[in-house]
Write an enzyme that holds these catalytic residues in place. Sequence first.
Site, PDB file in Angstrom:
ATOM      1  N   HIS A   1      57.478  10.207  57.679  1.00 31.87           N
ATOM      2  CA  HIS A   1      58.194  10.681  58.865  1.00 31.87           C
ATOM      3  C   HIS A   1      58.711   9.490  59.655  1.00 31.87           C
ATOM      4  CE1 HIS A   1      55.463  13.929  57.684  1.00 31.87           C
ATOM      5  NE2 HIS A   1      56.325  14.777  58.245  1.00 31.87           N
TER       6      HIS A   1
ATOM      7  N   HIS B   1      66.640  19.793  57.267  1.00 33.92           N
ATOM      8  CA  HIS B   1      65.214  20.065  57.511  1.00 33.92           C
ATOM      9  C   HIS B   1      65.039  21.111  58.617  1.00 33.92           C
ATOM     10  CE1 HIS B   1      61.021  19.291  56.920  1.00 33.92           C
ATOM     11  NE2 HIS B   1      60.800  18.703  58.100  1.00 33.92           N
TER      12      HIS B   1
ATOM     13  N   HIS C   1      62.394  22.696  63.344  1.00 33.05           N
ATOM     14  CA  HIS C   1      61.126  22.647  62.611  1.00 33.05           C
ATOM     15  C   HIS C   1      60.229  23.887  62.738  1.00 33.05           C
ATOM     16  CE1 HIS C   1      57.702  20.704  60.598  1.00 33.05           C
ATOM     17  NE2 HIS C   1      58.570  19.768  60.230  1.00 33.05           N
TER      18      HIS C   1
ATOM     19  N   ASP D   1      61.113  12.673  57.020  1.00 33.02           N
ATOM     20  CA  ASP D   1      61.369  13.943  57.704  1.00 33.02           C
ATOM     21  C   ASP D   1      61.376  13.784  59.216  1.00 33.02           C
ATOM     22  OD1 ASP D   1      61.239  14.933  55.169  1.00 33.02           O
ATOM     23  OD2 ASP D   1      59.608  16.362  55.543  1.00 33.02           O
ATOM     24  N   ASP D   2      62.003  14.789  59.851  1.00 23.84           N
ATOM     25  CA  ASP D   2      61.923  15.041  61.302  1.00 23.84           C
ATOM     26  C   ASP D   2      62.804  14.142  62.173  1.00 23.84           C
ATOM     27  OD1 ASP D   2      60.085  16.862  60.479  1.00 23.84           O
ATOM     28  OD2 ASP D   2      58.346  15.895  61.397  1.00 23.84           O
TER      29      ASP D   2
END
Length: 507
Positions: A461, A369, A373, A318-319
């Site tokens: 991540h 995603h 965020h 993620d991210d």
Amino acid sequence: MTKERFSYKKNEIFYKLLRLLARLYSRMIIEVECIMKKLNYKKVFIFLFCLTAAVGAMGLAIKSLAFDKKKTVSAYSNDQNYPEADIQTFVKDDTKGGYSVSRPVLHIENIDKQLEAYIKKEIQDYEKKWKAIGGKASSELNLTYTILHFSKQTITISFDKYEQVGGKKQSGSRIFTYDIPSQKKLSIEDIFATDTDYLSVLSDIVYEELAESKEEGISKSLIKKKNQLKAANFDSFSVLKNTLVFYVKTDEDGDSSKTHTIAINKELFKDSLLDSYQSKDLNQDRVKEWQPKHVVAKLPVKNEWIDPSQKVIALTFDDGPHPSHTMSILEALNKYDAHATFFVLGSRVQHYPEVLQKMTEQGNEIGNHSWDHPQLTRLSKKKIKSQIEQTQDAIEKATGTEPDLIRPPYGAINDNVREYMEDMKVTLWDVDPEDWKNRSKKKIVGKVMSKAKDGKVILMHDIYQTSAQAAVEIIKQLHDKGYQLVTISELEQVKKDRELYGIDLQE
């Protein structure tokens, strides 16, 4: 009005008419006698002519009323949806051997002849069944139609039938597509080039759609025989402006009413579909183009390199993307012939599109995603929409395709968020080493490897250096332990393949 009331009313009218004709007949006899006495032969001739006409009218009335129930009526009306077409309906008003059958009259000679021959054959078959049981039992045949699509190039007509003969009921549908320029009924072979692998592509798509369908009436045994699907399985179809729509029958008990509609974007057949059926102009509906709710726009994932009888695990990140950390993970994946799924932020995608291009080149998967965020469940609908759609657009600009997967930040989701996901699949996780909090390569590797099991989804991540370093080691250790590292979509396909082939993997 009930049948008894209707019958009574007809009998009442019938006897009144008989009494009226009888009085008229008696009156004319008296007049003839008077005229004869006066020897006016001209008037005698006129009255005799009128008398004959009256008797004839009486006979016709009696015949019409007495045998009305056996008379078949053919009527024409205009099709309200397509003014160019008329409706021809045959009606036989009788509870014993009666029917109501309709067909479109398109004023296209050969197509009209074929449609007329079809409905007459249905009537003949029905009457044959009825006579076979004595011709006295209650029976019924209703055959109606719907024009599903009508363009310059083709017309697709669906006939729906309900039949009841001697207590036995049957219902079903038949779908015909005709090529208008040639006035020929089309089969699937007629719209594709013969030297292409269109049938294999169709089988893969239909298998995937049916396997994911939650509709009732799908035969699992037929789905398992996907490689046995033949051209005849796809002969019920429509050629729309942008899509091909197939009406697939999947049951094995002969009940033809169980039909599943599968719409496929024509772009998937751009190398095999013939030009006349590829054309948007020629295949635009004459009145209003129908838009299917769900259109297959991508070919199914093929796990040609994955063995469903061996362990699989899905790493997700993620991210990102990150220009160096993500690239080091990609290098490790490539080294061990492994894949992963990257849930990216739109705000970062716009700065590092080349990293996403590298992901897809190596067979990895990309998911949404959000843009930057936030917890989507705390946002207004307008902001939720913006977070999702802006990220979709950024990914499409970088890679040429929009992702099918989404992972809401923090895994937070509600109905407001779902409203803007369309057909996207929400992907969460099974194992979270909290690499965002524990910035220790050793601890991250230890947590993942202690919980790694077949079929699990690991969350990490790729924006942290320690996470990237840990990922490189995790990829190596999982590979050494015999795991196949797969994307989320590949993992789902493995699960389907195991169910399909009865594989129960016990670690």
